[in-house]
Design a protein around this motif. Sequence first.
Motif, PDB file in Angstrom:
ATOM      1  N   ARG A 103       1.012  -1.212  -0.192  1.00 27.04           N
ATOM      2  CA  ARG A 103      -0.022   0.093   0.008  1.00 27.04           C
ATOM      3  C   ARG A 103       0.734   1.200  -0.083  1.00 27.04           C
ATOM      4  O   ARG A 103       2.297   1.309   0.354  1.00 27.04           O
ATOM      5  CB  ARG A 103      -0.995   0.077   1.317  1.00 27.04           C
ATOM      6  CG  ARG A 103      -0.278   0.197   2.388  1.00 27.04           C
ATOM      7  CD  ARG A 103      -1.115   0.525   3.607  1.00 27.04           C
ATOM      8  NE  ARG A 103      -0.727   0.550   5.129  1.00 27.04           N
ATOM      9  CZ  ARG A 103      -0.126   1.967   5.267  1.00 27.04           C
ATOM     10  NH1 ARG A 103      -0.187   2.808   4.862  1.00 27.04           N
ATOM     11  NH2 ARG A 103       0.430   1.746   6.610  1.00 27.04           N
ATOM     12  N   GLU A 104       0.310   2.530  -0.089  1.00 29.01           N
ATOM     13  CA  GLU A 104       1.026   3.561  -0.104  1.00 29.01           C
ATOM     14  C   GLU A 104       1.240   3.931   1.297  1.00 29.01           C
ATOM     15  O   GLU A 104       0.728   3.449   2.172  1.00 29.01           O
ATOM     16  CB  GLU A 104       0.280   4.865  -0.606  1.00 29.01           C
ATOM     17  CG  GLU A 104      -0.034   4.661  -2.084  1.00 29.01           C
ATOM     18  CD  GLU A 104       0.631   5.263  -3.099  1.00 29.01           C
ATOM     19  OE1 GLU A 104       1.976   5.859  -2.556  1.00 29.01           O
ATOM     20  OE2 GLU A 104       1.085   5.064  -3.942  1.00 29.01           O
ATOM     21  N   HIS A 105       2.592   4.449   1.382  1.00 29.38           N
ATOM     22  CA  HIS A 105       3.094   4.848   2.958  1.00 29.38           C
ATOM     23  C   HIS A 105       3.373   6.250   2.771  1.00 29.38           C
ATOM     24  O   HIS A 105       4.061   6.786   1.777  1.00 29.38           O
ATOM     25  CB  HIS A 105       3.998   4.008   3.282  1.00 29.38           C
ATOM     26  CG  HIS A 105       3.830   2.624   3.628  1.00 29.38           C
ATOM     27  ND1 HIS A 105       3.383   1.550   2.812  1.00 29.38           N
ATOM     28  CD2 HIS A 105       3.672   1.957   4.980  1.00 29.38           C
ATOM     29  CE1 HIS A 105       3.071   0.426   3.458  1.00 29.38           C
ATOM     30  NE2 HIS A 105       3.393   0.705   4.876  1.00 29.38           N
ATOM     31  N   SER A 106       3.295   6.949   3.869  1.00 28.92           N
ATOM     32  CA  SER A 106       3.762   8.568   3.922  1.00 28.92           C
ATOM     33  C   SER A 106       5.513   8.076   4.005  1.00 28.92           C
ATOM     34  O   SER A 106       5.853   7.168   4.566  1.00 28.92           O
ATOM     35  CB  SER A 106       3.408   9.276   4.877  1.00 28.92           C
ATOM     36  OG  SER A 106       3.668   8.721   6.520  1.00 28.92           O
ATOM     37  N   ARG A 107       6.255   9.241   4.038  1.00 33.31           N
ATOM     38  CA  ARG A 107       7.619   9.271   4.212  1.00 33.31           C
ATOM     39  C   ARG A 107       7.995   8.947   5.672  1.00 33.31           C
ATOM     40  O   ARG A 107       8.876   8.101   5.961  1.00 33.31           O
ATOM     41  CB  ARG A 107       8.314  10.530   3.831  1.00 33.31           C
ATOM     42  CG  ARG A 107       9.670  10.822   4.147  1.00 33.31           C
ATOM     43  CD  ARG A 107      10.226  12.024   3.825  1.00 33.31           C
ATOM     44  NE  ARG A 107      11.774  11.832   3.979  1.00 33.31           N
ATOM     45  CZ  ARG A 107      12.688  11.703   3.302  1.00 33.31           C
ATOM     46  NH1 ARG A 107      12.368  11.165   2.044  1.00 33.31           N
ATOM     47  NH2 ARG A 107      14.117  11.613   3.674  1.00 33.31           N
ATOM     48  N   THR A 108       7.097   9.415   6.557  1.00 31.09           N
ATOM     49  CA  THR A 108       7.349   9.363   8.028  1.00 31.09           C
ATOM     50  C   THR A 108       6.978   7.953   8.582  1.00 31.09           C
ATOM     51  O   THR A 108       7.630   7.240   9.155  1.00 31.09           O
ATOM     52  CB  THR A 108       6.097  10.473   8.902  1.00 31.09           C
ATOM     53  OG1 THR A 108       6.548  11.859   8.339  1.00 31.09           O
ATOM     54  CG2 THR A 108       6.318  10.122  10.330  1.00 31.09           C
ATOM     55  N   GLU A 109       6.097   7.352   7.917  1.00 33.12           N
ATOM     56  CA  GLU A 109       5.568   5.932   8.320  1.00 33.12           C
ATOM     57  C   GLU A 109       6.836   5.270   7.590  1.00 33.12           C
ATOM     58  O   GLU A 109       7.263   4.219   8.434  1.00 33.12           O
ATOM     59  CB  GLU A 109       4.349   5.395   7.286  1.00 33.12           C
ATOM     60  CG  GLU A 109       3.096   5.891   7.921  1.00 33.12           C
ATOM     61  CD  GLU A 109       1.893   5.233   7.184  1.00 33.12           C
ATOM     62  OE1 GLU A 109       1.198   4.766   7.834  1.00 33.12           O
ATOM     63  OE2 GLU A 109       1.912   5.158   6.078  1.00 33.12           O
ATOM     64  N   LEU A 110       7.410   5.279   6.678  1.00 30.86           N
ATOM     65  CA  LEU A 110       8.613   4.535   5.985  1.00 30.86           C
ATOM     66  C   LEU A 110       9.746   4.572   7.018  1.00 30.86           C
ATOM     67  O   LEU A 110      10.364   3.826   7.329  1.00 30.86           O
ATOM     68  CB  LEU A 110       9.063   4.811   4.528  1.00 30.86           C
ATOM     69  CG  LEU A 110       7.899   4.342   3.489  1.00 30.86           C
ATOM     70  CD1 LEU A 110       8.003   5.033   2.323  1.00 30.86           C
ATOM     71  CD2 LEU A 110       7.857   3.125   3.488  1.00 30.86           C
ATOM     72  N   LEU A 111       9.915   5.883   7.478  1.00 28.65           N
ATOM     73  CA  LEU A 111      10.946   6.077   8.366  1.00 28.65           C
ATOM     74  C   LEU A 111      10.987   5.569   9.481  1.00 28.65           C
ATOM     75  O   LEU A 111      12.066   4.675  10.179  1.00 28.65           O
ATOM     76  CB  LEU A 111      11.330   7.662   8.546  1.00 28.65           C
ATOM     77  CG  LEU A 111      11.960   8.527   7.488  1.00 28.65           C
ATOM     78  CD1 LEU A 111      11.697   9.937   8.088  1.00 28.65           C
ATOM     79  CD2 LEU A 111      13.427   7.992   7.629  1.00 28.65           C
ATOM     80  N   GLN A 112       9.697   5.419  10.235  1.00 31.17           N
ATOM     81  CA  GLN A 112       9.449   4.479  11.341  1.00 31.17           C
ATOM     82  C   GLN A 112       9.598   3.023  10.976  1.00 31.17           C
ATOM     83  O   GLN A 112      10.471   2.441  11.993  1.00 31.17           O
ATOM     84  CB  GLN A 112       8.133   5.147  11.871  1.00 31.17           C
ATOM     85  CG  GLN A 112       7.854   6.101  12.322  1.00 31.17           C
ATOM     86  CD  GLN A 112       6.605   6.660  12.791  1.00 31.17           C
ATOM     87  OE1 GLN A 112       5.651   5.792  12.569  1.00 31.17           O
ATOM     88  NE2 GLN A 112       6.211   7.895  13.478  1.00 31.17           N
ATOM     89  N   LYS A 113       9.096   2.807  10.152  1.00 35.44           N
ATOM     90  CA  LYS A 113       9.108   1.164   9.811  1.00 35.44           C
ATOM     91  C   LYS A 113      10.491   0.605   9.633  1.00 35.44           C
ATOM     92  O   LYS A 113      10.901  -0.287  10.090  1.00 35.44           O
ATOM     93  CB  LYS A 113       8.028   0.538   8.843  1.00 35.44           C
ATOM     94  CG  LYS A 113       6.613   0.766   9.315  1.00 35.44           C
ATOM     95  CD  LYS A 113       5.799   0.436   8.168  1.00 35.44           C
ATOM     96  CE  LYS A 113       4.292   0.547   8.706  1.00 35.44           C
ATOM     97  NZ  LYS A 113       3.244  -0.156   7.698  1.00 35.44           N
TER      98      LYS A 113
END
Length: 149
Positions: free
Chosen positions: A21-31
Motif C-alpha cells: 500500500r502507499e506509505h507516507s515518508r514518516t511511516e517509512l522512516l519509522q518502519k
Amino acid sequence: METADLRPAIRLAAMDLLARREHSRTELLQKLGRRFEDRETIAEVLDGLAQDKLQSDSRYAESFARQRVLRGHGPLRLRQEMRQKGIPDDDASVALESLDVDWEQLAREVCQKKFGFGAPADFREKARRQRFLQYRGFSADQIAACLPW
C-alpha cells in the motif's frame, strides 16, 4: 554491514512496504528505522524513492483521504490523522479539496446510518448524536446542518 551495503537492503524493504500500500515518508522512516539503525542512509534511500516517484506524500494523502471518507470520517478528523501520519498541511489540503465531497450530506448519511432517520427524542439524544459526529471529525456547522432543531 557497511552503509554502502545497506542501501539495496533498505530500498528492497521500502519497496516491499510500498508494494502492499502507499506509505507516507514518516511511516517509512519509522518502519525502516526498526530494522535498520542508520537513519541517514534510510533518509537518502527515501529521497531516491521520492525522486523516482515510487513514494509520494501527496499520492498517499489522496489515497488515505478517499479511504477515510468511505468510512464516514469528516474533514477535521482527516486533517488530524494526516498530521499524525506526517503529511504536510499543503498536501493534506490538496487531498481534501480533490475529494469533491458534500460534508454536510456525508454527516447526514453517517448520522442516519448510526441512529436511523428519526429526529432526536430529547436534548440528551441530540447531544449524543452531536458528540458522535464531532468524534467522526465534522465541524459544528456541518453537524448543525444535519441535526434538526
